[in-house]
Design an enzyme around this catalytic site. Structure first.
Site, PDB file in Angstrom:
ATOM      1  N   TRP A 133     -15.969 -18.161   9.479  1.00 11.95           N
ATOM      2  CA  TRP A 133     -17.304 -17.569   9.529  1.00 11.95           C
ATOM      3  C   TRP A 133     -17.342 -16.315  10.419  1.00 11.95           C
ATOM      4  O   TRP A 133     -18.159 -15.430  10.212  1.00 11.95           O
ATOM      5  CB  TRP A 133     -18.325 -18.591  10.034  1.00 11.95           C
ATOM      6  CG  TRP A 133     -17.946 -19.248  11.329  1.00 11.95           C
ATOM      7  CD1 TRP A 133     -18.239 -18.818  12.588  1.00 11.95           C
ATOM      8  CD2 TRP A 133     -17.168 -20.440  11.470  1.00 11.95           C
ATOM      9  NE1 TRP A 133     -17.700 -19.663  13.522  1.00 11.95           N
ATOM     10  CE2 TRP A 133     -17.036 -20.682  12.868  1.00 11.95           C
ATOM     11  CE3 TRP A 133     -16.579 -21.343  10.584  1.00 11.95           C
ATOM     12  CZ2 TRP A 133     -16.340 -21.774  13.386  1.00 11.95           C
ATOM     13  CZ3 TRP A 133     -15.888 -22.423  11.090  1.00 11.95           C
ATOM     14  CH2 TRP A 133     -15.768 -22.641  12.474  1.00 11.95           C
ATOM     15  N   LYS A 134     -16.434 -16.218  11.380  1.00 11.37           N
ATOM     16  CA  LYS A 134     -16.417 -15.044  12.262  1.00 11.37           C
ATOM     17  C   LYS A 134     -15.983 -13.794  11.497  1.00 11.37           C
ATOM     18  O   LYS A 134     -16.592 -12.725  11.616  1.00 11.37           O
ATOM     19  CB  LYS A 134     -15.490 -15.296  13.449  1.00 11.37           C
ATOM     20  CG  LYS A 134     -15.954 -16.420  14.354  1.00 11.37           C
ATOM     21  CD  LYS A 134     -15.003 -16.646  15.512  1.00 11.37           C
ATOM     22  CE  LYS A 134     -15.478 -17.798  16.396  1.00 11.37           C
ATOM     23  NZ  LYS A 134     -14.563 -18.034  17.540  1.00 11.37           N
ATOM     24  N   GLY A 179       2.014  -3.466  16.239  1.00 11.92           N
ATOM     25  CA  GLY A 179       2.729  -2.223  15.991  1.00 11.92           C
ATOM     26  C   GLY A 179       4.196  -2.268  16.377  1.00 11.92           C
ATOM     27  O   GLY A 179       4.994  -1.433  15.917  1.00 11.92           O
ATOM     28  N   HIS A 219       0.814  -1.205   0.000  1.00 14.90           N
ATOM     29  CA  HIS A 219       0.000   0.000   0.000  1.00 14.90           C
ATOM     30  C   HIS A 219       0.857   1.269   0.000  1.00 14.90           C
ATOM     31  O   HIS A 219       0.363   2.358   0.261  1.00 14.90           O
ATOM     32  CB  HIS A 219      -0.948   0.003   1.201  1.00 14.90           C
ATOM     33  CG  HIS A 219      -2.033  -1.015   1.089  1.00 14.90           C
ATOM     34  ND1 HIS A 219      -1.794  -2.367   1.154  1.00 14.90           N
ATOM     35  CD2 HIS A 219      -3.364  -0.897   0.878  1.00 14.90           C
ATOM     36  CE1 HIS A 219      -2.926  -3.028   1.005  1.00 14.90           C
ATOM     37  NE2 HIS A 219      -3.892  -2.165   0.831  1.00 14.90           N
ATOM     38  N   ASP A 279      -3.711  -3.163  12.503  1.00 17.17           N
ATOM     39  CA  ASP A 279      -4.138  -2.819  11.143  1.00 17.17           C
ATOM     40  C   ASP A 279      -4.439  -4.125  10.429  1.00 17.17           C
ATOM     41  O   ASP A 279      -3.528  -4.897  10.129  1.00 17.17           O
ATOM     42  CB  ASP A 279      -3.015  -2.041  10.437  1.00 17.17           C
ATOM     43  CG  ASP A 279      -3.336  -1.706   8.990  1.00 17.17           C
ATOM     44  OD1 ASP A 279      -4.451  -1.988   8.544  1.00 17.17           O
ATOM     45  OD2 ASP A 279      -2.442  -1.160   8.308  1.00 17.17           O
ATOM     46  N   MET A 280      -5.707  -4.389  10.169  1.00 16.93           N
ATOM     47  CA  MET A 280      -6.044  -5.692   9.595  1.00 16.93           C
ATOM     48  C   MET A 280      -7.261  -5.600   8.679  1.00 16.93           C
ATOM     49  O   MET A 280      -8.186  -4.827   8.915  1.00 16.93           O
ATOM     50  CB  MET A 280      -6.334  -6.713  10.696  1.00 16.93           C
ATOM     51  CG  MET A 280      -7.500  -6.367  11.595  1.00 16.93           C
ATOM     52  SD  MET A 280      -7.908  -7.670  12.787  1.00 16.93           S
ATOM     53  CE  MET A 280      -8.618  -8.918  11.708  1.00 16.93           C
TER      54      MET A 280
END
Length: 342
Positions: free
Chosen positions: A226-227, A307, A45, A174-175
């Site tokens: 599924w979560k 982090g 990114h 960050d995910m």
């Protein structure tokens, strides 16, 4: 391995954006965020996104001159319209508005609609934590992941960032809601490597660590099965409802791509205003020490909090130069010289 000094990286990206039609001040801000993402090790990114962003400007997916506008404010909640301007600039504006509202009310919420790809989610968490504020933010996206139990893409991977300031090193998660983002698949494939854990399904429906096979099938794996699928659906709904903007199925109808028309939420907390700053530092320091004291699986390994590794990577890159993909670096240098290779 090719390394480039941070300032050279930022300035080269900025020149590429200026040649693509950006005003110089906006180009520099965008370039700094892209360069910082690469500097922090989020190559997918950072520099790697520059050619595609230039292409999106040329195709009109992103309006280089658009500015976010105020829609309404109710107490500590403000709704903004990004007018499909550059996603980083819109998200930065929304983050700062949430911080300002939090300074006044203890909590501030900026709900941003009709914006574009904000690139690296974590950038805004670091931005808030550097200013002593807690931030929870997320975005929805166009469909890029199957809901659990499906084979076709009907949900976004809807990245989420949570950040808590800490003097000894901010805690920043960050995910995406997929096990690996498409950006991570790309960088892994470009290195000729496999994923460390299965990240999706191949064309035959088998779980695989081959990033190219997952890119081809577009069957990325939701985090937590599924979560993660359920969480991404609720993040989508809340982003659209609070901003009065588009949900994933409506972004799909726009049909442009790269999150054009997406909705984002920024929730900021001011520990000083809430009277919890000292307690927060005590808690996060205790957490960091406790987690770092874990028994590692690997000999001489180290268990880290979210982090912590980012700071180590940043320090290395600032001292030794930022690692770049040589092929993409050459493309961006050509764009900076005014040669259209996007």
């Amino acid at each position: 391995m090719h390394r480039v000094p941070f300032q050279q990286l930022e300035d080269t990206i900025a020149r590429a954006f200026v040649h693509a039609g950006m005003a110089s001040d906006k180009a520099q801000t965008l370039a700094r965020f892209h360069a910082q993402s690469s500097c922090d090790g989020v190559y997918s990114h950072g520099l790697n996104r520059v050619p595609s962003f230039v292409k999106h400007l040329a195709e009109g997916w992103v309006d280089a001159d658009a500015e976010p506008v105020h829609v309404r404010q109710t107490g500590p909640v403000e709704v903004l319209d990004g007018q499909r301007g550059p996603g980083i600039l819109n998200a930065l504006h929304a983050t700062d508005r949430a911080l300002e509202l939090a300074a006044a009310h203890g909590v501030g919420i900026a709900a941003l609609r009709n914006t574009t790809h904000w690139m690296r989610s974590g950038a805004f968490g670091w931005h808030a934590a550097d200013r002593g504020k807690v931030l929870i933010a997320w975005t929805n996206t166009e469909s890029c992941m199957p809901a659990w139990g499906a084979t076709d893409t009907r949900v976004g991977n809807n990245p989420l960032v949570m950040a808590v300031p800490r003097k000894g090193g901010h805690v920043v998660l960050d995910m995406a809601m997929s096990q690996y983002s498409y950006g991570k698949l790309q960088t892994t494939r470009l290195k000729g490597e496999e994923l460390p854990y299965p990240g999706g399904f191949d064309a035959e429906g088998n779980l695989t660590t081959d990033p190219g096979a997952i890119e081809a099938s577009r069957r990325i794996l939701p985090t937590g099965f599924w979560k993660g699928s359920g969480l991404t659906i609720l993040l989508d709904v809340l982003a659209a409802v609070l901003s009065e903007g588009n949900a994933t199925h409506q972004i799909d109808q726009i049909g442009v791509g790269s999150c054009t028309g997406c909705s984002q939420i920024f929730i900021a907390l001011d520990p000083d205003r809430l009277g919890s700053a000292a307690h927060m530092q005590e808690i996060v320091d205790g957490m960091a020490e406790y987690v770092n004291g874990s028994d590692p699986i690997a000999p001489n390994g180290k268990v880290t909090y979210p982090g912590q590794n980012t700071l180590r990577t940043r320090q290395d890159h600032m001292a030794q130069g930022v690692i770049v993909d040589e092929g993409i670096w050459k493309v961006v240098q050509a764009l900076a010289d005014g040669k259209n290779q996007a």
